[in-house]
Write an enzyme that holds these catalytic residues in place. Structure first.
Site, PDB file in Angstrom:
ATOM      1  N   GLY A 138       0.784  -1.239   0.000  1.00 24.70           N
ATOM      2  CA  GLY A 138       0.000   0.000   0.000  1.00 24.70           C
ATOM      3  C   GLY A 138       0.811   1.281   0.000  1.00 24.70           C
ATOM      4  CB  SER A 139       4.268   2.250  -0.939  1.00 27.13           C
ATOM      5  OG  SER A 139       4.392   1.818  -2.270  1.00 27.13           O
TER       6      SER A 139
ATOM      7  CB  ILE B 254      -7.617 -10.606 -13.555  1.00 31.38           C
ATOM      8  CG1 ILE B 254      -6.091 -10.662 -13.682  1.00 31.38           C
ATOM      9  CG2 ILE B 254      -8.258 -10.234 -14.888  1.00 31.38           C
ATOM     10  CD1 ILE B 254      -5.585 -11.744 -14.611  1.00 31.38           C
TER      11      ILE B 254
ATOM     12  CG  HIS C  81       1.854  -2.438 -15.429  1.00 24.91           C
ATOM     13  ND1 HIS C  81       1.543  -3.671 -14.896  1.00 24.91           N
ATOM     14  CD2 HIS C  81       2.876  -2.632 -16.291  1.00 24.91           C
ATOM     15  CE1 HIS C  81       2.345  -4.577 -15.426  1.00 24.91           C
ATOM     16  NE2 HIS C  81       3.158  -3.981 -16.274  1.00 24.91           N
TER      17      HIS C  81
ATOM     18  CG  ASP D 118      -1.030  -4.957 -16.951  1.00 26.26           C
ATOM     19  OD1 ASP D 118      -1.668  -4.413 -16.025  1.00 26.26           O
ATOM     20  OD2 ASP D 118      -0.306  -5.944 -16.782  1.00 26.26           O
TER      21      ASP D 118
HETATM   22  C1  GRF Z   1       3.313  -1.155  -7.582  1.00 26.08           C
HETATM   23  O1  GRF Z   1       4.582  -1.357  -8.123  1.00 26.08           O
HETATM   24  C2  GRF Z   1       2.291  -1.031  -8.675  1.00 26.08           C
HETATM   25  O2  GRF Z   1       2.808  -0.505  -9.849  1.00 26.08           O
HETATM   26  C3  GRF Z   1       1.869  -2.451  -8.900  1.00 26.08           C
HETATM   27  O3  GRF Z   1       1.902  -3.055  -7.637  1.00 26.08           O
HETATM   28  C4  GRF Z   1       2.826  -2.361  -6.808  1.00 26.08           C
HETATM   29  C5  GRF Z   1       2.084  -1.980  -5.562  1.00 26.08           C
HETATM   30  O4  GRF Z   1       2.929  -1.455  -4.581  1.00 26.08           O
HETATM   31  N1  GRF Z   1       0.588  -2.499  -9.539  1.00 26.08           N
HETATM   32  P1  GRF Z   1       2.284  -0.836  -3.262  1.00 26.08           P
HETATM   33  O5  GRF Z   1       1.389  -1.911  -2.641  1.00 26.08           O
HETATM   34  O6  GRF Z   1       1.494   0.360  -3.663  1.00 26.08           O
HETATM   35  O7  GRF Z   1       3.451  -0.511  -2.391  1.00 26.08           O
END
Ligand code: GRF
Length: 214
Positions: free
Chosen positions: A20-21, A100, A117, A153
């Site tokens: 969840g960053s 998905i 993505h 995607d």
């Molecule tokens: C990110 O790299 C995003 O592009 C991909 O999944 C990852 C999620 O990272 N879809 P976080 O959970 O938001 O840290």
């Protein structure tokens, strides 16, 4: 004399599966003065997702729709759709959401659902993008925000951020640099949408009335 009313903020629901960053970068942006959007709900398909704690910490309603509780993909999608609809969102944001979604759910939110993505789409769709970029000795990598369509995607591109690939990069170091870029571009794209500057027309994303050509 009273000030003119500001339009009510765009209601955003964020779907997560893990760390969840990106959610955090969106929550942080929502706290800035005069932000055009508010996060009204966070939903995870994974009960242990750290993103749920981030939502709690920010005081945002959050709940779990665990995919393993459903006997079919359709049943999960219906439950997820109902959980999303309950928040009456203007925009649904997939932020590391690792399921998905079916055509019906995606179709219900056409032009109002975004994903991020970790690659410069259309290159490197799917998983393990950082490892594949290094295996190809690519010079440039990055992240893409796009509208969600049923094909994985493959939706119209809204915004990309680039990083250079360094000779000593590992998948982890590259992922970390790409994530820094994601934390800039995702809140930006959501702000554009909330300000009604961004829309999906047919198969193309438009910003300020002009087609976005990455
Ligand atoms: C990110 O790299 C995003 O592009 C991909 O999944 C990852 C999620 O990272 N879809 P976080 O959970 O938001 O840290």
């Amino acid at each position: 004399m009273s000030l003119p009313d500001r339009p009510s903020p765009c209601r955003v629901v964020v779907l997560v599966s893990g760390h969840g960053s990106n959610l955090q970068s969106i929550l942080d942006k929502a706290q800035t003065p005069a932000c055009a959007f508010e996060v009204v709900g966070v939903i995870s398909n994974e009960p242990t997702a750290h993103g749920l704690k981030r939502a709690d910490h920010a005081g945002v309603a959050n709940n779990i729709v665990h995919h393993l509780d459903f006997e079919s993909r359709d049943a999960f999608d219906r439950a997820l759709g109902a959980a999303i609809d309950r928040h009456q969102p203007d925009l649904v944001v997939l932020a590391g959401f690792m399921r998905i979604l079916g055509t019906a759910l995606v179709g219900a939110y056409t032009g109002r659902m975004m994903n991020i993505h970790p690659s410069l789409l259309p290159e490197y769709r799917g998983l393990n993008t950082h490892t594949r970029v290094l295996a190809d000795s690519a010079r440039c990598h990055g992240a893409t925000v796009h509208f969600v369509v049923p094909a994985l995607d493959a939706g119209p591109i809204i915004l990309q951020g680039r990083v250079l690939v360094m000779p000593d990069d590992t998948p982890e170091s590259l992922a970390e640099r790409v994530r820094q870029v994601e934390h800039q571009i995702y809140p930006t794209a959501i702000t554009w949408f909330a300000q009604k500057r961004l829309s999906l027309v047919g198969q193309c994303a438009y910003l300020d009335g002009l087609p976005i050509t990455p």
